[in-house]
Design an enzyme around this catalytic site. Structure first.
Site, PDB file in Angstrom:
ATOM      1  N   TYR A 158      -9.287   5.612   7.991  1.00 15.89           N
ATOM      2  CA  TYR A 158      -9.206   5.795   9.335  1.00 15.89           C
ATOM      3  C   TYR A 158      -9.883   6.709   9.539  1.00 15.89           C
ATOM      4  CZ  TYR A 158      -4.851   3.171  10.281  1.00 15.89           C
ATOM      5  OH  TYR A 158      -3.738   2.497  10.333  1.00 15.89           O
ATOM      6  N   PRO A 205      -3.397   0.045  19.235  1.00 15.77           N
ATOM      7  CA  PRO A 205      -3.182  -0.835  17.604  1.00 15.77           C
ATOM      8  C   PRO A 205      -3.141   0.756  16.490  1.00 15.77           C
ATOM      9  CG  PRO A 205      -5.584  -1.472  18.703  1.00 15.77           C
ATOM     10  CD  PRO A 205      -4.310  -0.479  19.718  1.00 15.77           C
ATOM     11  N   HIS A 209       1.034  -1.549   0.182  1.00 19.06           N
ATOM     12  CA  HIS A 209       0.072  -0.388  -0.112  1.00 19.06           C
ATOM     13  C   HIS A 209       0.344   1.209  -0.236  1.00 19.06           C
ATOM     14  CE1 HIS A 209      -4.343  -1.473   1.249  1.00 19.06           C
ATOM     15  NE2 HIS A 209      -3.720  -2.183   0.936  1.00 19.06           N
ATOM     16  N   TYR A 213       4.564   6.585  10.146  1.00 16.55           N
ATOM     17  CA  TYR A 213       3.754   5.338   9.995  1.00 16.55           C
ATOM     18  C   TYR A 213       3.928   4.548   8.819  1.00 16.55           C
ATOM     19  CZ  TYR A 213      -0.522   2.421   8.592  1.00 16.55           C
ATOM     20  OH  TYR A 213      -1.631   2.240   8.776  1.00 16.55           O
ATOM     21  N   LYS A 269       1.641  -0.057  15.063  1.00 10.20           N
ATOM     22  CA  LYS A 269       3.099  -0.584  15.790  1.00 10.20           C
ATOM     23  C   LYS A 269       3.510  -1.545  16.226  1.00 10.20           C
ATOM     24  CE  LYS A 269       4.473   2.654  13.523  1.00 10.20           C
ATOM     25  NZ  LYS A 269       4.990   2.668  12.006  1.00 10.20           N
TER      26      LYS A 269
HETATM   27  P1  FAS Z   1       2.273 -12.319  21.076  1.00  9.31           P
HETATM   28  O1  FAS Z   1       0.665 -12.006  22.823  1.00  9.31           O
HETATM   29  O2  FAS Z   1       2.086 -12.276  20.210  1.00  9.31           O
HETATM   30  O3  FAS Z   1       2.679 -13.798  21.824  1.00  9.31           O
HETATM   31  C1  FAS Z   1       2.764 -14.304  23.422  1.00  9.31           C
HETATM   32  C2  FAS Z   1       3.119 -15.522  23.154  1.00  9.31           C
HETATM   33  O4  FAS Z   1       3.537 -16.468  24.321  1.00  9.31           O
HETATM   34  C3  FAS Z   1       1.464 -16.327  22.391  1.00  9.31           C
HETATM   35  O5  FAS Z   1       1.873 -17.918  22.058  1.00  9.31           O
HETATM   36  C4  FAS Z   1       0.709 -16.684  24.053  1.00  9.31           C
HETATM   37  O6  FAS Z   1       0.637 -17.569  24.020  1.00  9.31           O
HETATM   38  C5  FAS Z   1       2.256 -17.543  25.070  1.00  9.31           C
HETATM   39  N1  FAS Z   1       3.093 -16.853  26.394  1.00  9.31           N
HETATM   40  C6  FAS Z   1       1.870 -16.380  26.937  1.00  9.31           C
HETATM   41  N2  FAS Z   1       2.379 -16.691  28.157  1.00  9.31           N
HETATM   42  C7  FAS Z   1       2.939 -17.585  28.219  1.00  9.31           C
HETATM   43  C8  FAS Z   1       3.902 -18.429  29.755  1.00  9.31           C
HETATM   44  N3  FAS Z   1       3.635 -18.076  30.775  1.00  9.31           N
HETATM   45  N4  FAS Z   1       4.305 -19.541  29.150  1.00  9.31           N
HETATM   46  C9  FAS Z   1       4.132 -19.918  27.784  1.00  9.31           C
HETATM   47  N5  FAS Z   1       3.917 -19.024  26.640  1.00  9.31           N
HETATM   48  C10 FAS Z   1       2.690 -17.622  27.020  1.00  9.31           C
HETATM   49  N6  FAS Z   1      -0.915  -5.289  16.199  1.00  9.31           N
HETATM   50  C11 FAS Z   1      -1.208  -3.889  15.726  1.00  9.31           C
HETATM   51  O7  FAS Z   1       0.271  -3.861  14.778  1.00  9.31           O
HETATM   52  N7  FAS Z   1      -1.919  -4.247  15.107  1.00  9.31           N
HETATM   53  C12 FAS Z   1      -3.553  -4.889  15.781  1.00  9.31           C
HETATM   54  O8  FAS Z   1      -4.372  -4.372  15.094  1.00  9.31           O
HETATM   55  C13 FAS Z   1      -3.201  -5.315  16.955  1.00  9.31           C
HETATM   56  N8  FAS Z   1      -4.130  -5.867  17.654  1.00  9.31           N
HETATM   57  C14 FAS Z   1      -4.411  -6.527  18.323  1.00  9.31           C
HETATM   58  C15 FAS Z   1      -5.406  -7.487  19.287  1.00  9.31           C
HETATM   59  C16 FAS Z   1      -5.101  -7.330  20.136  1.00  9.31           C
HETATM   60  C17 FAS Z   1      -6.036  -8.728  21.003  1.00  9.31           C
HETATM   61  C18 FAS Z   1      -4.224  -7.741  20.912  1.00  9.31           C
HETATM   62  C19 FAS Z   1      -3.703  -8.809  22.742  1.00  9.31           C
HETATM   63  C20 FAS Z   1      -2.853  -7.340  20.200  1.00  9.31           C
HETATM   64  C21 FAS Z   1      -2.824  -6.505  18.884  1.00  9.31           C
HETATM   65  N9  FAS Z   1      -2.303  -6.094  17.954  1.00  9.31           N
HETATM   66  C22 FAS Z   1      -2.380  -5.344  16.975  1.00  9.31           C
HETATM   67  C23 FAS Z   1      -0.029  -6.083  18.505  1.00  9.31           C
HETATM   68  C24 FAS Z   1      -0.009  -7.907  18.602  1.00  9.31           C
HETATM   69  O9  FAS Z   1      -0.192  -7.765  17.140  1.00  9.31           O
HETATM   70  C25 FAS Z   1       1.152  -7.920  18.992  1.00  9.31           C
HETATM   71  O10 FAS Z   1       1.904  -6.674  19.171  1.00  9.31           O
HETATM   72  C26 FAS Z   1       1.783  -9.128  18.400  1.00  9.31           C
HETATM   73  O11 FAS Z   1       1.107 -10.128  18.576  1.00  9.31           O
HETATM   74  C27 FAS Z   1       3.088  -8.956  19.108  1.00  9.31           C
HETATM   75  O12 FAS Z   1       3.852 -10.612  19.449  1.00  9.31           O
HETATM   76  P2  FAS Z   1       4.312 -11.202  20.307  1.00  9.31           P
HETATM   77  O13 FAS Z   1       6.014 -10.050  21.147  1.00  9.31           O
HETATM   78  O14 FAS Z   1       4.889 -13.085  20.001  1.00  9.31           O
HETATM   79  O15 FAS Z   1       3.274 -11.386  21.724  1.00  9.31           O
HETATM   80  C1  PHB Z   2      -5.560  -4.684  10.891  1.00 10.99           C
HETATM   81  O1  PHB Z   2      -5.873  -4.602   9.612  1.00 10.99           O
HETATM   82  O2  PHB Z   2      -6.127  -5.687  11.627  1.00 10.99           O
HETATM   83  C2  PHB Z   2      -5.209  -2.868  11.470  1.00 10.99           C
HETATM   84  C3  PHB Z   2      -4.572  -2.250  10.490  1.00 10.99           C
HETATM   85  C4  PHB Z   2      -4.161  -1.225  10.052  1.00 10.99           C
HETATM   86  C5  PHB Z   2      -3.560  -0.032  12.080  1.00 10.99           C
HETATM   87  C6  PHB Z   2      -4.688  -1.807  12.866  1.00 10.99           C
HETATM   88  C7  PHB Z   2      -5.123  -2.667  12.653  1.00 10.99           C
HETATM   89  O3  PHB Z   2      -3.576   1.009  12.146  1.00 10.99           O
END
Ligand code: FAS
Ligand code: PHB
Length: 393
Positions: free
Chosen positions: A204, A296, A75, A388, A300
């Site tokens: 957005y 989010p 994009h 961004y 980032k």
């Molecule tokens: P993660 O949380 O993805 O992974 C951590 C892993 O550790 C999980 O698999 C978990 O099960 C495991 N774990 C936890 N406790 C443990 C333990 N005690 N023992 C062993 N394993 C354990 N980012 C964006 O850029 N855009 C978004 O739209 C966006 N939406 C999100 C929505 C939600 C609900 C959440 C929670 C996050 C969102 N994020 C978004 C951020 C997300 O993408 C994170 O930045 C990304 O998952 C980070 O990856 P990890 O650091 O691997 O953490």
């Molecule tokens: C998504 O596609 O999940 C998304 C994209 C942009 C954002 C947040 C989430 O800023």
């Protein structure tokens, strides 16, 4: 107790843990991932969607980018809507040719899991009572329970990649971690649908009813979000209610072309800004959401996780290849310098686009004024665009 040995024990098999594990594998560094959930559960989480070029480059460096380049969408810009009109932020033109990749976190996780399985690196899924030990000494261990037995891995280093609710950060002795946190007074209700996106780029929306975001996973799969009260439950929202609210928050021309359909996933995510300092505790390092959370809005979260993994993998490879601890010693400060800039941008973009009842009518007027200025000033749009697409390393 079953005891095994590895060089780097990684707690968590999300994007951070899997990407770190593969980069270390490629460098010939033995590693074991211990994950609390099942692989299917990890894959079932729908999260991020937008990748910075540096994240794309790191996935290519790891050798797992082929499907991303086949199926991902580059994009060159996105739209801001406010006051009933749409304004494009020309990322490509404002940043000297940079752009972002739209490719879902779920797919990245799948690609990394497949790559790890293909090289036969071990991942322990459905481990309970995972605990890091003795990371303040030279012989740390990680223990866990599985199939009724206690297991232990002896290692040189522990990478805490276990997310915001993980065990690594909370295993640091009292007083060892300083945390900074801001919790936002609303959440994001997200919906995934097999419908064509309403636009070929992201939209957005700042609306008096609240924020909305139109995103996608492909040209046949859409991802939408609406700002919702923190007390809302996902079962409070039927698909029809979601679509109606999304339409109300878009400019009329866009709302008229919205294609709706049944949700294949619906979830509410809370929003917070959070940073834990430092990110290194002797032989244990935190990476990704274990160390920081961003709202989010700025897309980032996943990109910061990749940034941490880039620094940590290089530091560990340098340690084993050159017996140098320079990268390890610099890890926390290098990550935090980048993290805080992304925290600031994510907070600013969230503050600009969401409805904050507590700031009253003047708060909304100030948002409108900043948005007007932003889309009329090349300098202001450039500041938004360069944050961004991702700041340089
Ligand atoms: P993660 O949380 O993805 O992974 C951590 C892993 O550790 C999980 O698999 C978990 O099960 C495991 N774990 C936890 N406790 C443990 C333990 N005690 N023992 C062993 N394993 C354990 N980012 C964006 O850029 N855009 C978004 O739209 C966006 N939406 C999100 C929505 C939600 C609900 C959440 C929670 C996050 C969102 N994020 C978004 C951020 C997300 O993408 C994170 O930045 C990304 O998952 C980070 O990856 P990890 O650091 O691997 O953490
Ligand atoms: C998504 O596609 O999940 C998304 C994209 C942009 C954002 C947040 C989430 O800023």
């Amino acid at each position: 107790m079953g005891t095994q040995r590895t060089q780097v024990a990684i707690v968590g098999a999300g994007p951070s843990g899997l990407l770190l594990g593969h980069l270390l594998h490629n460098a010939g560094i033995d590693n074991l991932i211990i994950e609390r959930q099942s692989g299917d559960y990890v894959l079932g989480r729908v999260r991020a969607g937008v990748l910075e070029q540096t994240t794309v480059d790191l996935l290519d460096e790891a050798g797992v980018g082929a499907r991303m380049h086949r199926e991902g969408l580059f994009h060159d810009g996105y739209d801001l809507t406010f006051g009933g009109a749409r304004h494009r932020i020309d990322l490509h033109g404002l940043t000297g040719g940079k752009r972002v990749m739209v490719y879902g976190q779920t797919e990245i996780t799948r690609d990394l899991m497949d790559a790890r399985a293909a090289v036969g690196r071990p991942t322990v899924y459905e481990a309970t009572d995972v605990a890091p030990h003795d990371f303040d000494r030279d012989a740390p261990t990680v223990t866990w329970r599985k199939d009724g037995a206690v297991h232990e891995v002896r290692c040189d280093f522990i990478a805490g990649c276990d997310g915001f609710h993980g065990v690594s950060r909370t295993s640091v002795p009292e007083g060892g971690v300083t945390t900074y946190e801001k919790v936002y007074p609303f959440g994001w209700l997200g919906l995934l649908s097999d419908t064509p996106p309403v636009s070929h780029e992201l939209i957005y929306s700042n609306h008096e009813r609240g924020f909305a975001l139109c995103s996608m996973r492909s040209m046949t799969r859409s991802r939408y979000y609406v700002q919702c009260p923190l007390e809302d439950k996902v079962e409070d929202w039927s698909d029809a209610m979601f679509w109606d609210e999304l339409r109300r928050r878009l400019d009329p021309a866009t709302a008229a072309t919205l294609v709706t359909g049944p949700s294949i996933e619906k979830s509410i995510a809370p929003l917070r800004s959070f940073v834990a300092e430092p990110m290194r505790f002797g032989r244990m390092f935190l990476a990704g959401d274990a160390a920081h959370i961003v709202p989010p809005t700025g897309a980032k979260g996943l990109n910061l996780a990749a940034s941490d993994v880039r620094y940590l993998s290089r530091a560990l490879i340098e340690f084993y290849a050159q017996k140098s601890s320079a990268g390890i010693d610099a890890y926390s400060a290098r990550c935090l310098a980048r993290i805080w800039k992304a925290e600031r941008f994510s907070w600013w973009f969230t503050s600009l686009m969401h409805k904050f009842p507590e700031t009253g009518a003047i708060g909304r007027k100030l948002q409108q004024a900043e948005l007007d200025y932003l889309v009329q000033s090349r300098a202001a749009s450039t500041v938004m665009a360069e944050n961004y697409v991702g700041l340089p390393f």
